[in-house]
Design a protein around this motif. Structure first.
Motif, PDB file in Angstrom:
ATOM      1  N   MET A 179      -4.073  -5.926  -7.969  1.00 27.44           N
ATOM      2  CA  MET A 179      -4.909  -4.449  -8.471  1.00 27.44           C
ATOM      3  C   MET A 179      -5.663  -3.881  -8.318  1.00 27.44           C
ATOM      4  O   MET A 179      -5.259  -4.344 -10.411  1.00 27.44           O
ATOM      5  N   THR A 180      -6.198  -3.408  -8.498  1.00 25.57           N
ATOM      6  CA  THR A 180      -7.477  -2.765  -9.190  1.00 25.57           C
ATOM      7  C   THR A 180      -6.406  -1.246  -9.028  1.00 25.57           C
ATOM      8  O   THR A 180      -7.500  -0.832  -7.851  1.00 25.57           O
ATOM      9  N   GLY A 226       0.764  -1.277   0.118  1.00 24.40           N
ATOM     10  CA  GLY A 226       0.061  -0.195   0.289  1.00 24.40           C
ATOM     11  C   GLY A 226       1.098   0.830   0.286  1.00 24.40           C
ATOM     12  O   GLY A 226       0.531   1.423  -1.124  1.00 24.40           O
ATOM     13  N   LEU A 227       1.779   1.334   0.678  1.00 25.35           N
ATOM     14  CA  LEU A 227       2.943   2.116   0.984  1.00 25.35           C
ATOM     15  C   LEU A 227       3.783   3.074  -0.444  1.00 25.35           C
ATOM     16  O   LEU A 227       3.923   3.234  -0.856  1.00 25.35           O
ATOM     17  N   ARG A 228       3.996   1.728  -1.484  1.00 25.39           N
ATOM     18  CA  ARG A 228       4.174   1.719  -2.465  1.00 25.39           C
ATOM     19  C   ARG A 228       3.590   2.329  -3.510  1.00 25.39           C
ATOM     20  O   ARG A 228       3.827   3.608  -4.370  1.00 25.39           O
ATOM     21  N   VAL A 229       2.228   1.962  -3.150  1.00 26.36           N
ATOM     22  CA  VAL A 229       1.294   2.503  -4.313  1.00 26.36           C
ATOM     23  C   VAL A 229       0.992   4.073  -4.217  1.00 26.36           C
ATOM     24  O   VAL A 229       0.660   4.707  -5.134  1.00 26.36           O
ATOM     25  N   GLU A 230       0.749   4.323  -2.845  1.00 25.97           N
ATOM     26  CA  GLU A 230       1.316   5.632  -2.646  1.00 25.97           C
ATOM     27  C   GLU A 230       2.266   7.047  -2.991  1.00 25.97           C
ATOM     28  O   GLU A 230       1.758   7.750  -3.567  1.00 25.97           O
ATOM     29  N   ASP A 231       3.395   6.198  -2.529  1.00 21.37           N
ATOM     30  CA  ASP A 231       4.149   6.571  -3.239  1.00 21.37           C
ATOM     31  C   ASP A 231       4.728   6.753  -4.485  1.00 21.37           C
ATOM     32  O   ASP A 231       4.842   7.642  -4.784  1.00 21.37           O
ATOM     33  N   GLU A 251       3.120  -8.469 -10.691  1.00 20.32           N
ATOM     34  CA  GLU A 251       4.044  -8.066 -10.210  1.00 20.32           C
ATOM     35  C   GLU A 251       3.739  -9.430  -8.459  1.00 20.32           C
ATOM     36  O   GLU A 251       3.096 -10.424  -8.788  1.00 20.32           O
ATOM     37  N   ILE A 252       5.170  -9.855  -8.408  1.00 21.48           N
ATOM     38  CA  ILE A 252       5.807 -10.921  -7.263  1.00 21.48           C
ATOM     39  C   ILE A 252       6.392  -9.868  -6.515  1.00 21.48           C
ATOM     40  O   ILE A 252       7.294  -9.574  -6.291  1.00 21.48           O
ATOM     41  N   ALA A 253       5.680 -10.146  -5.108  1.00 19.61           N
ATOM     42  CA  ALA A 253       6.569  -9.494  -3.572  1.00 19.61           C
ATOM     43  C   ALA A 253       7.510 -10.816  -2.662  1.00 19.61           C
ATOM     44  O   ALA A 253       7.048 -11.839  -2.989  1.00 19.61           O
ATOM     45  N   ALA A 272      -5.939   2.226  -0.222  1.00 20.50           N
ATOM     46  CA  ALA A 272      -7.404   1.291  -0.137  1.00 20.50           C
ATOM     47  C   ALA A 272      -8.200   1.200  -1.664  1.00 20.50           C
ATOM     48  O   ALA A 272      -8.939   0.827  -2.064  1.00 20.50           O
ATOM     49  N   LEU A 273      -7.604   2.483  -2.413  1.00 21.95           N
ATOM     50  CA  LEU A 273      -8.239   2.615  -4.068  1.00 21.95           C
ATOM     51  C   LEU A 273      -8.156   1.954  -4.418  1.00 21.95           C
ATOM     52  O   LEU A 273      -7.851   1.764  -5.476  1.00 21.95           O
TER      53      LEU A 273
END
Length: 157
Positions: A125-126, A43-48, A139-141, A63-64
């Protein structure tokens, strides 16, 4: 092997898969932000990403994005690599069979050297409505304790 070695491998393959195409290939291995768990780190990664990579920058809470990570096995990682390493018309001309298998195996060996012992998670993700992320992506974590990385493949125009 190390993460910088893996990055070089990915950069070369991105160039080869972007050649003779109007698509931009992005192949990355990046450390995820420190967080108490994998979901928070993603989540922090996509926000950044929304704040620093896209134009114009946007504040889009995690969350979006509807980010989800589910455990996956090495076979899934191998399939993803196989698909992306030979995604361009240029690279599809590579001989099938042994050559392709050896290229994927060499990359997986470099990942083992850098991130051996990490658990794997397929990330989906969407993106938020009206937001552009890429034409398509995988993507793979990788996670081990509090250390997390994201292997990202995408095509954009």
């Amino acid at each position: 092997m190390s993460v910088p070695y893996c990055l070089g491998f990915l950069e070369a393959l991105a160039i080869l898969n972007g050649e003779a195409s109007d698509l931009c290939a992005s192949y990355e291995l990046q450390r995820l932000p420190d967080a108490p768990d994998l979901s928070t780190a993603l989540g922090l990664r996509v926000e950044d990403y929304a704040l620093k990579v896209i134009e114009p920058a946007r504040d889009l809470p995690a969350a979006l994005w509807h980010v989800n990570a589910v455990p996956c096995g090495r076979a899934h990682l191998e399939q993803v690599c196989q698909r992306w390493f030979f995604s361009s018309q240029h690279m599809q001309a590579a001989p099938p069979g042994r050559f392709r298998a050896l290229l994927v195996a060499a990359f997986l060996a470099s990942l083992d050297g850098a991130l051996g012992g990490f658990s794997l998670h397929a990330v989906t993700m969407t993106p938020p409505p009206g937001f552009w992320y890429a034409i398509h992506w995988d993507e793979i974590a990788f996670e081990s304790g509090n250390e997390r990385y994201l292997l990202h493949f995408s095509h954009s125009d």
